[in-house]
Structures are given as structure tokens and as C-alpha cells.
Write a protein that holds these residues in place. Sequence first.
Motif, PDB file in Angstrom:
ATOM      1  N   ILE A  51      -6.994  10.000   1.084  1.00 10.05           N
ATOM      2  CA  ILE A  51      -8.420   9.962   0.735  1.00 10.05           C
ATOM      3  C   ILE A  51      -8.704  11.052  -0.295  1.00 10.05           C
TER       4      ILE A  51
ATOM      5  N   GLN B  92      -7.372   9.984  -3.708  1.00 13.82           N
ATOM      6  CA  GLN B  92      -8.270   9.021  -4.364  1.00 13.82           C
ATOM      7  C   GLN B  92      -9.546   9.694  -4.843  1.00 13.82           C
ATOM      8  N   TYR B  93     -10.001  10.694  -4.091  1.00 13.52           N
ATOM      9  CA  TYR B  93     -11.187  11.451  -4.496  1.00 13.52           C
ATOM     10  C   TYR B  93     -10.924  12.149  -5.829  1.00 13.52           C
TER      11      TYR B  93
ATOM     12  N   ASP C 158     -11.028   9.729  -8.544  1.00 16.33           N
ATOM     13  CA  ASP C 158     -12.389   9.292  -8.863  1.00 16.33           C
ATOM     14  C   ASP C 158     -13.154  10.337  -9.672  1.00 16.33           C
TER      15      ASP C 158
ATOM     16  N   PRO D  46      -8.044  -4.543  -9.863  1.00 17.17           N
ATOM     17  CA  PRO D  46      -8.263  -4.482  -8.406  1.00 17.17           C
ATOM     18  C   PRO D  46      -7.101  -4.995  -7.556  1.00 17.17           C
ATOM     19  N   TYR D  47      -6.412  -6.043  -8.017  1.00 13.83           N
ATOM     20  CA  TYR D  47      -5.313  -6.576  -7.209  1.00 13.83           C
ATOM     21  C   TYR D  47      -4.165  -5.573  -7.125  1.00 13.83           C
TER      22      TYR D  47
ATOM     23  N   ARG E 195      -4.430  -2.398  -7.563  1.00 14.03           N
ATOM     24  CA  ARG E 195      -4.905  -1.258  -6.782  1.00 14.03           C
ATOM     25  C   ARG E 195      -4.731  -1.539  -5.296  1.00 14.03           C
ATOM     26  N   ALA E 196      -5.078  -2.763  -4.890  1.00 13.33           N
ATOM     27  CA  ALA E 196      -4.934  -3.155  -3.482  1.00 13.33           C
ATOM     28  C   ALA E 196      -3.465  -3.079  -3.068  1.00 13.33           C
ATOM     29  N   GLN E 197      -2.574  -3.511  -3.931  1.00 14.58           N
ATOM     30  CA  GLN E 197      -1.145  -3.432  -3.622  1.00 14.58           C
ATOM     31  C   GLN E 197      -0.703  -1.988  -3.483  1.00 14.58           C
TER      32      GLN E 197
ATOM     33  N   ARG F 161      -2.543   0.555  -2.603  1.00 13.59           N
ATOM     34  CA  ARG F 161      -3.086   1.064  -1.333  1.00 13.59           C
ATOM     35  C   ARG F 161      -2.280   0.517  -0.157  1.00 13.59           C
ATOM     36  N   PHE F 162      -1.895  -0.735  -0.222  1.00 14.73           N
ATOM     37  CA  PHE F 162      -1.107  -1.358   0.847  1.00 14.73           C
ATOM     38  C   PHE F 162       0.203  -0.601   1.061  1.00 14.73           C
ATOM     39  N   TRP F 163       0.913  -0.316  -0.032  1.00 10.85           N
ATOM     40  CA  TRP F 163       2.210   0.353   0.106  1.00 10.85           C
ATOM     41  C   TRP F 163       2.083   1.814   0.509  1.00 10.85           C
TER      42      TRP F 163
ATOM     43  N   ASP G 145      -0.256   2.867   2.453  1.00  8.76           N
ATOM     44  CA  ASP G 145      -0.557   2.712   3.889  1.00  8.76           C
ATOM     45  C   ASP G 145       0.732   2.433   4.669  1.00  8.76           C
ATOM     46  N   TYR G 146       1.623   1.638   4.084  1.00  7.97           N
ATOM     47  CA  TYR G 146       2.911   1.334   4.710  1.00  7.97           C
ATOM     48  C   TYR G 146       3.719   2.627   4.892  1.00  7.97           C
TER      49      TYR G 146
ATOM     50  N   LEU H  46      13.073  -1.671   2.209  1.00  5.38           N
ATOM     51  CA  LEU H  46      11.934  -2.500   1.818  1.00  5.38           C
ATOM     52  C   LEU H  46      11.214  -1.860   0.631  1.00  5.38           C
TER      53      LEU H  46
END
Lengths: 219, 224
Positions: free
Chosen positions: A69, A72-73, A76, A89-90, A92-94, A96-98, A100-101, A134
Motif C-alpha cells: 500500500i 502504491q502511495y 501515486d 488497467p489490465y 496493473r491488475a496483473q 497487483r495479482f502477482w 499479492d501472490y 510459477l
Amino acid sequence: MADEVVLLDFWPSPFGMRIRITLAEKGIKYEYKEEDLRNKSPLLLQSNPVHKKIPVLIHNGKPICESLIAVQYIEDVWSNRNPLLPSDPYHRAQARFWADYVDKKVYDLGRKIWTSKGEEQEAAKKEFVEALKLLEEQLGDKTYFGGDNFGFVDIALVPFYTWFKAYETFGNFNIESECPKFIAWVKRCLQKESVSKSLPDPHKVYEFVVEIRKRIGIE
Amino acid sequence: MATNKEELSLLGVIGSPFVCRVQIALKLKGIEYKFLQENMANKSELLLKYNPVHKKIPVFVHNEKPIAESLIIIEYIDETWNQNPILPSHPYQKALARFWSKFIDDKVVGAAWKAFMTVDEKEREKNTEEVLEALQFLENEIKDKFFGGEEIGLVDIAAVFIAFWVPIFQEIGGLRLFPSDKFPKLYEWSQELINHPVVKEVLPPRDPVFAFFKARYESLVASK
């Protein structure tokens, strides 16, 4: 008025390292405050009353907790320098996903490796190597997880390299032989000053883990 | 910008709080999509193809590009469709919204489930304590009608689990997880949330969800 940036941290913390790397990437001057986790400062307890954990980024007196967080702050606020997340955005989502993984797998499995024995340790080692494989697949032929540019997932992951010597010694295995592409990526990251200056010597981390094991009574 | 050419689908199950979060976000933005009901005991080829890493729902698919993890999906939706913003625009407020949403996932969801789905008294007590501690932080945090202010935001959406599912667990298990006398502000917030026009439309009917979790609880008790 100049920005006041303070980082409450603990030198072997991979989570703290993430923020150090990000601040270096953005060229942001800050004050580094080393916390004694057995004697937490009033500032830490006041800045992170919910978790009482490091790292905490404090920007002009306002605390931001949780490493990803905070990263990302920083992204920003200092958005005009060295973007660390893709603009799409897509993607970025990927990213964030990795990231998080990495949070879900690497820290906990690594911890199990140096704190457990026997079957539990073997299972953790196996899962750990699977997770790195992975991630290697995700990396593919790219220079970094971010592509040509070092980015969010690279920052989330590379600090754990400093704990590999500890994992390898106590787990009795060799990570480079299992995941050579992973180590090659680490070496590329280490060529960046923002990374090499933010990460402690893995040997020092290993010695720290030896101390902790003694302290918590693991033989 | 959603057009007729956009192919949007959501893989999920009715009754999942994580799927519900995404549905609220989509409804808030007025986005139309196809809902693909999954059977978690027999996962579809599509689910395994779109979320090979975790094999879980929800998965949101936009023009054949999948996104997994409910909070990540919501940020994606918010960044792709600009109407009715879900995250604050100010970086510090955004960081706080992310912090509290993560807090709910890390500290409330797991403990509430463990407090509910156990017959071990000690486990139950320990996890109940954790939930109560976490809810106290949220009780202290709520200052307006919603966590998002006058309108619902990311934290409210993440916390729908507390407003709708925790009371169900509480009732089935005879637990004291979310007592309204202990958390008056949070209780009031929960009522505002479940009656919010968008949320109300999206929430699944209570009885089947209640019946589902009751059956799971009873089979756990029977097996011990």
C-alpha cells in the motif's frame, strides 16, 4: 515546503526493503529510523496502532502502513518520476495479482522452511520451489516482471532473495539449481543501485536468523 | 467505456461474499455482464483456464482477459469505468481505503469463518476474540454514514461480509461475533449498507444462504 518522509523499518525485513527500493527508484530523500521490535518506539505504536508493525511510511506526518500500500502511495504521489506500475488497467491488475501472490506464498513458506523440521519442512520446501517456478513462468523471457522496466512485482519479490541463504542452509537445498532463471533475474535486479543499496547482505540476514532460532528455541 | 462490443462476464457462486463485492461494484457503475454460475465441487474448464493459479471465484473476464481476487477486480473496474468512483482520488485517502479493505480480509474474514466452522471451544473462543478486536477498530473508524463518506466506497463494499454474512454465522452458531450493543455505530452502518439501493438489489436472498451455511455447519457437527 519540502516533503518530510520518514520510514520506520527493521533492517532484515523484506517488507521494509520494498519501500526502501521504491524511495530510491523515485529519488526521494527520507529519514530511516531503525526500530527495535522488542521495544517498539512510541512513534511506531502511534503510527500503526492497528498492527504495531513495520514498515511504516510517514509522509508529512501522515502514516501509511502495509508495504504494498505504501509503494502504491509513493507511486501515486510521485507519479511523474519512474513509473513502477503499468498505465494500462489490465496490466496493473496483473501486477497487483502477482504481488499479492508473492505476499500469500513466499514469506509464509520461507518462514516455514527455517522454523520447521521433517515432513512439514519438506512440504514447505516443495511448495516454495513450486511458487518460484510459477513466478519464473510469469517472468518468461522478460528482463523484469515489469517487462523492460523494473516495476511493482520486481519490488514486491526481490527482497526475499536476502533470505535465501537462510532458507537454503536450514532447508538443506539449493535454490539456484532448482530455479536458475529466478536467480538470473535477481542478479539483473541487483545491478540497479536502488536495489543493491536497499538490500542487506544475505550473510548478515543468515546470521540474524541463526540468532532468532536460538532465541525461539529451534535446535 | 462500456459499449455493445464489450464482452463482460463474472464467474462466481451466489452466496459468496467475494462475488457479491464485485457485483456491487458492477451495479454501482451500471455495467452489464453475464453471470456464469460455478459449481465449486466440480469446477468448470473455463474457471480452471481463467484462474489456474488459485482456481477460485470470483473471476471477472473482460474481452477474454481474466482478473482474479475481488479487491483487485474492483480496482480494475474503477480504473476502467469512471462513473461513480469507488476509490477516493486523493492518494492518502486511497491508501487508507486500501488499508481498511485489506484489514477486513486479513483480520475479520478468516477469524469469523474459523469461529463459525469449528466445534473446538478453544478455537471458537480464540477466533471470536480476534473478530471482536478487529470490529472494535472498525467501530472507531466509522465517522460518516459509510466508510466512503456519504456514498459507499471500497471499504463498504469489502465489508459487506460483516453486514450480511457475519450475522448469519452468528445466528447459526449461536455466536457473539457482531453484537449491536458493543458496536452501535458499526451496527447502524450495516443497516444502512444492506438497505442501500444498489446493495439491496445485489445481495442474495437470505434464506437460501442461511440454509446453505446451516447445512455445512450441521454436517461439521455431525462428523465430530
